[in-house]
Motif scaffolding. Structure first.
Motif: not given
Length: 478
Positions: A285, A314, A345, A349-350
């Motif tokens: 992160l 997030t 996350s 990847k988001t």
């Protein structure tokens, strides 16, 4: 209580600027500004006095029953102990009238366990109050007195507060009715105090003392922006560090009590923990903003939405998450049934998910840490990394029961840790390991196989269960 049409502090400053522009000397302008400020503060105080009440409570102290008290021979000589007056404890606090028909908000600890509650208004009228609802998780309580056409506080927007704003605190410290003190907002969104389950406190330096609890915190327009709750003190008196429950939380809890007869909270079906610097590195992160999922309830809203253990939330409902406590508060205040967009996350990847919120039912189960550990087992195959010296065995139903874990799970339990182990001080005997470096551990063979692939100086990420609660830990050589 009607809101003042103009902010008193802003008006006072403007008066000083205008006076200077009109060719007054600086000294004269300063005198006019301070005079205006003084008058405006007095006006706010006069208006607020009518909505702040004194709350006095009493409760009967339970005394142990004397031996032989029911024996006729005993009563002949000592009388009937039950006929004697039972001692009562009394306490003082404050409250704020929030409706013209007699609803009052205060702190739960002010009226907790009280047998009788007496409310005294600014014009010295006294009323017996009944409890409408209490919420120990936020330390908020709502009372009701039978009266009409009462002055009522106007709620301000505690979401728009800024550090440095001038505030007034009003209450009844030590029984001194309608004492008012002035200060500034020292900080916002204070949590981790260990005072309540849901914490989002406004920190102030306005002096508050015993008896102020439940009183009003006002902004410069005379609006209610918080309920004074507690102080940090080494002496018992004010040391300039006080905390108030924000008005938004107060109003949300109060409205739920009045409209639904209980406090309704949203439910996501997850357990979360804050991010540390080590966890930020392990999960790749960029910062510590967010909340790490360490457990997900089977069949709960989060699982149905596709969230997984190890995800980092997030964003929640289009708001960026700065801390774990912030997410906890937002989830609780979300109406059940609402579709909430979240961003997570996962593996760098988001992802976007939509969670249909449930309703939190009752007190969550929390297992107490158990001192008893499973029988000793032979040490695991020796490894030359940060798990050196950690011995484990397979988890059984008997071990789960001894450790106070009230759910079925598979993993290995730590039976011993040698004195020279790098994991000593991070891991504990009785911890249940269910993941190693994001890989599931369901048996001692899994543990041995995964741990043997970890390098000597490599940080290790573990998902464990301790005291019935899941959490991520890192064993580091740093």
């Amino acid at each position: 209580m009607k809101r003042l049409k103009n902010g008193i502090i802003q008006a006072a400053i403007a008066a000083g600027i205008m006076a200077t522009a009109a060719s007054f000397t600086p000294a004269a302008a300063e005198q006019i500004t301070l005079s205006q400020l003084s008058n405006d503060l007095a006006t706010v105080t006069e208006q607020a006095r009518s909505v702040v009440v004194n709350i006095s409570t009493s409760r009967t102290i339970k005394t142990p029953r004397l031996p032989f008290s029911s024996d006729p021979f005993f009563r002949r000589f000592f009388g009937d102990p039950g006929a004697q007056a039972r001692p009562k404890a009394t306490s003082l606090g404050s409250g704020v009238i929030v409706s013209q028909d007699g609803y009052i908000v205060t702190c739960n600890h002010v009226i907790e366990s009280a047998d009788d509650i007496l409310v005294k208004t600014s014009d010295n009228r006294e009323y017996k109050a009944r409890v409408v609802g209490t919420d120990a998780k936020t330390d908020i309580a709502v009372l009701k007195i039978e009266e009409k056409n009462l002055p009522a506080a106007a709620f301000g927007d505690s979401e728009k507060l800024r550090a440095g704003e001038i505030v007034l605190a009003m209450g009844n410290p030590y029984g001194l009715n309608h004492t008012v003190t002035m200060g500034i907002i020292s900080g916002l969104k204070r949590s981790g105090m260990g005072m309540t389950e849901y914490e989002d406190f406004i920190q102030i330096d306005a002096p508050i003392n015993p008896g102020n609890s439940g009183g009003a915190l006002l902004n410069s327009s005379g609006e209610l922006i918080g309920i004074n709750d507690f102080i940090f003190s080494t002496s018992g008196g004010s040391q300039g560090i006080g905390f108030a429950i924000p008005a938004k939380m107060v109003r949300t809890i109060m409205d739920s009590m009045l409209t639904k007869g209980k406090v309704v909270r949203g439910y996501m079906g997850v357990s979360i923990q804050p991010l540390t610097a080590d966890l930020v590195r392990q999960f790749n992160l960029t910062d510590k903003n967010g909340a790490l999922l360490v457990d997900i309830t089977e069949g709960g809203p989060a699982e149905k939405a596709g969230l997984q253990v190890g995800d980092v939330i997030t964003e929640y409902d289009n708001r960026k998450i700065e801390s774990m406590q912030e997410l906890k508060n937002w989830v609780a205040s979300t109406p059940p049934g609402k579709k909430v967009p979240v961003k997570i996350s996962r593996d760098g990847k988001t992802l976007s998910k939509t969670v249909i919120m449930g309703e939190l039912a009752g007190q969550p189960l929390t297992a107490e840490p158990a001192a008893a550990a499973s029988p000793a087992a032979p040490a695991a195959k020796s490894v030359e990394n940060n798990l050196k010296g950690v011995a484990v065995r397979d988890v059984t139903d008997d071990i789960l029961q001894k450790l106070g874990v009230k759910r079925k799970l598979r993993g290995v339990v730590i039976t011993s840790i040698t004195e020279d182990s790098p994991a000593l001080g991070t891991l504990e005997r009785g911890d249940i390991i269910i993941e190693l470096n994001r890989k599931p551990v369901q048996s001692t063979s899994d543990f041995t196989q995964i741990s043997s692939t970890i390098g000597k100086n490599q940080d290790i990420l573990l998902l464990i269960v301790r005291g019935g609660a899941s959490q991520y830990l890192t064993v580091s050589t740093r």
